[in-house]
Design an enzyme around this catalytic site. Structure first.
Site, PDB file in Angstrom:
ATOM      1  N   SER A  57       0.755  -1.284   0.164  1.00 10.50           N
ATOM      2  CA  SER A  57       0.138   0.006  -0.106  1.00 10.50           C
ATOM      3  C   SER A  57       0.853   1.384   0.087  1.00 10.50           C
ATOM      4  O   SER A  57       2.040   1.302   0.043  1.00 10.50           O
ATOM      5  CB  SER A  57      -1.073  -0.015   1.441  1.00 10.50           C
ATOM      6  OG  SER A  57      -1.602  -1.077   1.441  1.00 10.50           O
TER       7      SER A  57
HETATM    8  N1  SAH Z   1       0.118  -5.200   4.083  1.00  5.73           N
HETATM    9  C1  SAH Z   1       0.825  -5.612   2.966  1.00  5.73           C
HETATM   10  C2  SAH Z   1      -0.148  -5.386   1.891  1.00  5.73           C
HETATM   11  C3  SAH Z   1      -0.436  -6.479   0.938  1.00  5.73           C
HETATM   12  S1  SAH Z   1      -1.511  -6.384  -0.298  1.00  5.73           S
HETATM   13  C4  SAH Z   1       2.214  -5.163   2.750  1.00  5.73           C
HETATM   14  O1  SAH Z   1       2.587  -4.365   3.617  1.00  5.73           O
HETATM   15  O2  SAH Z   1       2.870  -5.662   1.844  1.00  5.73           O
HETATM   16  C5  SAH Z   1      -2.895  -7.597   0.272  1.00  5.73           C
HETATM   17  C6  SAH Z   1      -2.528  -9.058   0.753  1.00  5.73           C
HETATM   18  O3  SAH Z   1      -3.830  -9.568   1.008  1.00  5.73           O
HETATM   19  C7  SAH Z   1      -2.151  -9.847  -0.640  1.00  5.73           C
HETATM   20  O4  SAH Z   1      -0.847 -10.367  -0.259  1.00  5.73           O
HETATM   21  C8  SAH Z   1      -2.980 -10.847  -0.781  1.00  5.73           C
HETATM   22  O5  SAH Z   1      -2.646 -11.976  -1.080  1.00  5.73           O
HETATM   23  C9  SAH Z   1      -3.632 -11.329   0.534  1.00  5.73           C
HETATM   24  N2  SAH Z   1      -4.899 -11.639   0.905  1.00  5.73           N
HETATM   25  C10 SAH Z   1      -5.817 -11.483  -0.060  1.00  5.73           C
HETATM   26  N3  SAH Z   1      -6.952 -12.172   0.517  1.00  5.73           N
HETATM   27  C11 SAH Z   1      -6.759 -12.724   1.648  1.00  5.73           C
HETATM   28  C12 SAH Z   1      -7.021 -13.474   2.605  1.00  5.73           C
HETATM   29  N4  SAH Z   1      -8.379 -14.138   2.587  1.00  5.73           N
HETATM   30  N5  SAH Z   1      -6.331 -14.237   3.660  1.00  5.73           N
HETATM   31  C13 SAH Z   1      -5.131 -13.713   3.752  1.00  5.73           C
HETATM   32  N6  SAH Z   1      -4.456 -13.059   2.862  1.00  5.73           N
HETATM   33  C14 SAH Z   1      -5.354 -12.373   1.870  1.00  5.73           C
END
Ligand code: SAH
Length: 266
Positions: free
Chosen positions: A105
């Site tokens: 993000s």
């Molecule tokens: N906080 C992260 C941003 C990740 S983007 C950072 O600092 O890098 C959002 C993430 O949510 C992705 O990696 C995606 O695979 C994950 N995601 C989506 N649905 C999910 C679920 N049901 N359970 C766990 N992770 C999930």
């Protein structure tokens, strides 16, 4: 290899101007002390902290972000969480790809969401995020920032490739309180680590999964990008306990665009 560079100088100078405004201050001091323990040379020229400080200074200049959050962001080397080809862009206010079709993000979005969590009544009273559940570990950057603002962090990721990557990224940092990383479907929360004082989703769903409400402690606050009549918006839910009865108060904030919250693991 050059000598390890240390964070305290940059964090102190980033935090100093606002210091007297902070109530309570214990957590900023704790974040400063914790950040002082983080040290790692990266050889990219970005590890001295000056570029990161400029990013934090730009966010601070907007005048709307929580100082505790900015101090924590000043301590976490975002460039070490992205591909080295993108490291030069790590301190711009932009989302960046982290592989597997996912993105880290924007710093301003991270600052805004964590500020909203810290503004909850429970977090205000305790001066910390307490026990936190993060859904969507991704590369682990936000989990590292949260670790400096919380007592305990559990972070779930459904993609094993990213779960493993986050583990490597976070191990290198040697945070004082390492996040507990779970490979699983975050829609189910993580009952063994709960209940949680704060829950934050980094992926947007159609609804708020019931498990999150069940695992949110009384006095706790949840923030999640969620579908609404006007597209995806940030939803804040507070778990209130009044007269021995729980109820949840929901408020909708601005429109956002997060990657989808999906079911199952891969
Ligand atoms: N906080 C992260 C941003 C990740 S983007 C950072 O600092 O890098 C959002 C993430 O949510 C992705 O990696 C995606 O695979 C994950 N995601 C989506 N649905 C999910 C679920 N049901 N359970 C766990 N992770 C999930």
């Amino acid at each position: 290899m050059s000598a390890p560079k240390r964070f305290p100088a940059s964090l102190k100078s980033a935090a100093a101007p606002q210091r007297e405004l902070l109530m309570p201050q214990r957590h900023l001091r704790q974040a400063t002390a914790d950040a002082a323990k983080l040290a790692r040379p990266s050889g990219t020229g970005l590890d001295g902290g000056a570029v990161r400080e400029r990013m934090v200074a730009r966010l601070r200049a907007e005048g709307k972000f929580n100082e505790q959050v900015l101090a924590a962001m000043a301590a976490v080397p975002r460039h070490e969480f992205v591909d080295s080809a993108l490291a030069a862009q790590a301190y711009e206010d932009t989302a960046l790809p982290i592989g597997h079709g996912q993105t880290i993000s924007k710093p301003s979005v991270v600052a805004h969401m964590l500020g909203l969590l810290l503004a909850g009544r429970g977090a205000q009273q305790r001066g910390s995020l307490g026990r936190v559940l993060e859904i969507g570990t991704g590369c682990g950057y936000q989990a590292a920032v949260i670790a400096l603002l919380a007592r305990q962090v559990t972070s779930i990721e459904r993609l094993q490739g990213l779960h493993d990557k986050a583990r490597q990224n976070l191990q290198r940092l040697a945070l004082p309180r390492a996040p507990r990383l779970i490979w699983g479907d975050g829609r189910l929360g993580h009952a063994p680590s709960g209940p949680f004082d704060s829950i934050i989703a980094a992926a947007g769903g159609e609804d708020i999964p019931p498990a999150w409400l069940e695992q949110l402690a009384p006095g706790g606050r949840l923030i999640a990008p969620t579908a609404s009549g006007r597209g995806q918006v940030l939803v804040v839910l507070d778990h209130l306990l009044e007269g021995g009865r729980s109820h949840w108060v929901r408020s909708e904030h601005e429109a956002v665009l997060f990657v989808p919250l999906k079911s199952g693991v891969v």
